[in-house]
Design a protein around this motif. Structure first.
Motif, PDB file in Angstrom:
ATOM      1  N   THR A 256      -2.250  15.506  -5.705  1.00 56.31           N
ATOM      2  CA  THR A 256      -3.222  14.423  -5.550  1.00 56.31           C
ATOM      3  C   THR A 256      -2.595  13.090  -5.927  1.00 56.31           C
ATOM      4  O   THR A 256      -2.830  12.071  -5.273  1.00 56.31           O
ATOM      5  N   SER A 257      -1.779  13.095  -6.966  1.00 60.53           N
ATOM      6  CA  SER A 257      -1.149  11.845  -7.395  1.00 60.53           C
ATOM      7  C   SER A 257      -0.173  11.315  -6.350  1.00 60.53           C
ATOM      8  O   SER A 257       0.069  10.117  -6.276  1.00 60.53           O
ATOM      9  N   LEU A 258       0.370  12.195  -5.521  1.00 58.83           N
ATOM     10  CA  LEU A 258       1.261  11.731  -4.456  1.00 58.83           C
ATOM     11  C   LEU A 258       0.494  10.951  -3.389  1.00 58.83           C
ATOM     12  O   LEU A 258       1.037  10.058  -2.754  1.00 58.83           O
ATOM     13  N   ASP A 259      -0.773  11.314  -3.198  1.00 56.29           N
ATOM     14  CA  ASP A 259      -1.602  10.627  -2.211  1.00 56.29           C
ATOM     15  C   ASP A 259      -2.132   9.296  -2.732  1.00 56.29           C
ATOM     16  O   ASP A 259      -2.513   8.439  -1.944  1.00 56.29           O
ATOM     17  N   ALA A 260      -2.169   9.131  -4.023  1.00 58.97           N
ATOM     18  CA  ALA A 260      -2.694   7.900  -4.624  1.00 58.97           C
ATOM     19  C   ALA A 260      -1.560   6.885  -4.701  1.00 58.97           C
ATOM     20  O   ALA A 260      -0.922   6.716  -5.726  1.00 58.97           O
ATOM     21  N   ARG A 261      -1.313   6.241  -3.588  1.00 59.13           N
ATOM     22  CA  ARG A 261      -0.236   5.257  -3.535  1.00 59.13           C
ATOM     23  C   ARG A 261      -0.694   3.969  -4.209  1.00 59.13           C
ATOM     24  O   ARG A 261      -1.867   3.618  -4.141  1.00 59.13           O
ATOM     25  N   PRO A 262       0.220   3.250  -4.812  1.00 56.15           N
ATOM     26  CA  PRO A 262      -0.170   1.969  -5.403  1.00 56.15           C
ATOM     27  C   PRO A 262      -0.650   1.029  -4.304  1.00 56.15           C
ATOM     28  O   PRO A 262      -0.171   1.069  -3.178  1.00 56.15           O
ATOM     29  N   ALA A 263      -1.602   0.181  -4.657  1.00 59.13           N
ATOM     30  CA  ALA A 263      -2.149  -0.761  -3.687  1.00 59.13           C
ATOM     31  C   ALA A 263      -1.045  -1.707  -3.226  1.00 59.13           C
ATOM     32  O   ALA A 263      -0.321  -2.281  -4.033  1.00 59.13           O
ATOM     33  N   ALA A 264      -0.916  -1.820  -1.921  1.00 54.81           N
ATOM     34  CA  ALA A 264       0.082  -2.732  -1.357  1.00 54.81           C
ATOM     35  C   ALA A 264      -0.397  -4.163  -1.550  1.00 54.81           C
ATOM     36  O   ALA A 264      -1.594  -4.442  -1.441  1.00 54.81           O
ATOM     37  N   PRO A 265       0.504  -5.057  -1.848  1.00 52.51           N
ATOM     38  CA  PRO A 265       0.071  -6.446  -2.004  1.00 52.51           C
ATOM     39  C   PRO A 265      -0.486  -6.963  -0.681  1.00 52.51           C
ATOM     40  O   PRO A 265       0.051  -6.695   0.381  1.00 52.51           O
ATOM     41  N   GLY A 266      -1.587  -7.662  -0.768  1.00 44.93           N
ATOM     42  CA  GLY A 266      -2.215  -8.221   0.423  1.00 44.93           C
ATOM     43  C   GLY A 266      -1.433  -9.417   0.935  1.00 44.93           C
ATOM     44  O   GLY A 266      -0.452  -9.846   0.323  1.00 44.93           O
ATOM     45  N   PRO A 267      -1.892  -9.969   2.035  1.00 42.47           N
ATOM     46  CA  PRO A 267      -1.166 -11.107   2.605  1.00 42.47           C
ATOM     47  C   PRO A 267      -1.272 -12.360   1.748  1.00 42.47           C
ATOM     48  O   PRO A 267      -0.530 -13.305   1.950  1.00 42.47           O
ATOM     49  N   GLY A 268      -2.170 -12.351   0.783  1.00 43.63           N
ATOM     50  CA  GLY A 268      -2.306 -13.512  -0.086  1.00 43.63           C
ATOM     51  C   GLY A 268      -3.213 -14.557   0.536  1.00 43.63           C
ATOM     52  O   GLY A 268      -3.782 -14.358   1.605  1.00 43.63           O
ATOM     53  N   PRO A 269      -3.341 -15.672  -0.126  1.00 39.73           N
ATOM     54  CA  PRO A 269      -4.227 -16.716   0.404  1.00 39.73           C
ATOM     55  C   PRO A 269      -3.647 -17.303   1.694  1.00 39.73           C
ATOM     56  O   PRO A 269      -2.448 -17.424   1.854  1.00 39.73           O
TER      57      PRO A 269
END
Length: 94
Positions: free
Chosen positions: A68-81
């Motif tokens: 399950t922890s393999l599927d919980a990827r860290p949130a990708a940084p968004g495009p920003g403002p």
């Protein structure tokens, strides 16, 4: 002869005095968490059969958590403002 009685001349079946390890080899996966859990399976080698379920369930929970922890990827940084345009968009009359 009865199904319960061995035939004459057949040596009686003996039960081992204590649990006997199966001797199943375990290949390391390279992931310490998973290897530790798989190593825990060796604990069942020294328990009577009625104690195996607890070990197997514990290992299963741990492996499920690791997967399950393999599927919980860290949130990708968004495009920003979004930057403001450098030109005036409201007054474009010719």
């Amino acid at each position: 002869m009865s199904d319960l009685m061995p035939e004459a001349g057949t040596p009686p079946m003996s039960m081992p005095a204590e649990p006997t390890p199966l001797g199943v080899g375990r290949t390391p996966t390279g992931r310490a968490e998973v290897d530790g859990l798989l190593g825990r399976l060796a604990d069942a080698d020294h328990l009577p059969a009625d104690g195996h379920a607890e070990v197997y369930e514990d290992v299963h929970r741990g492996l499920k958590s690791a997967l399950t922890s393999l599927d919980a990827r860290p949130a990708a940084p968004g495009p920003g403002p979004v930057p403001a345009p450098s030109y005036d968009t409201h007054n474009n009359r010719s």
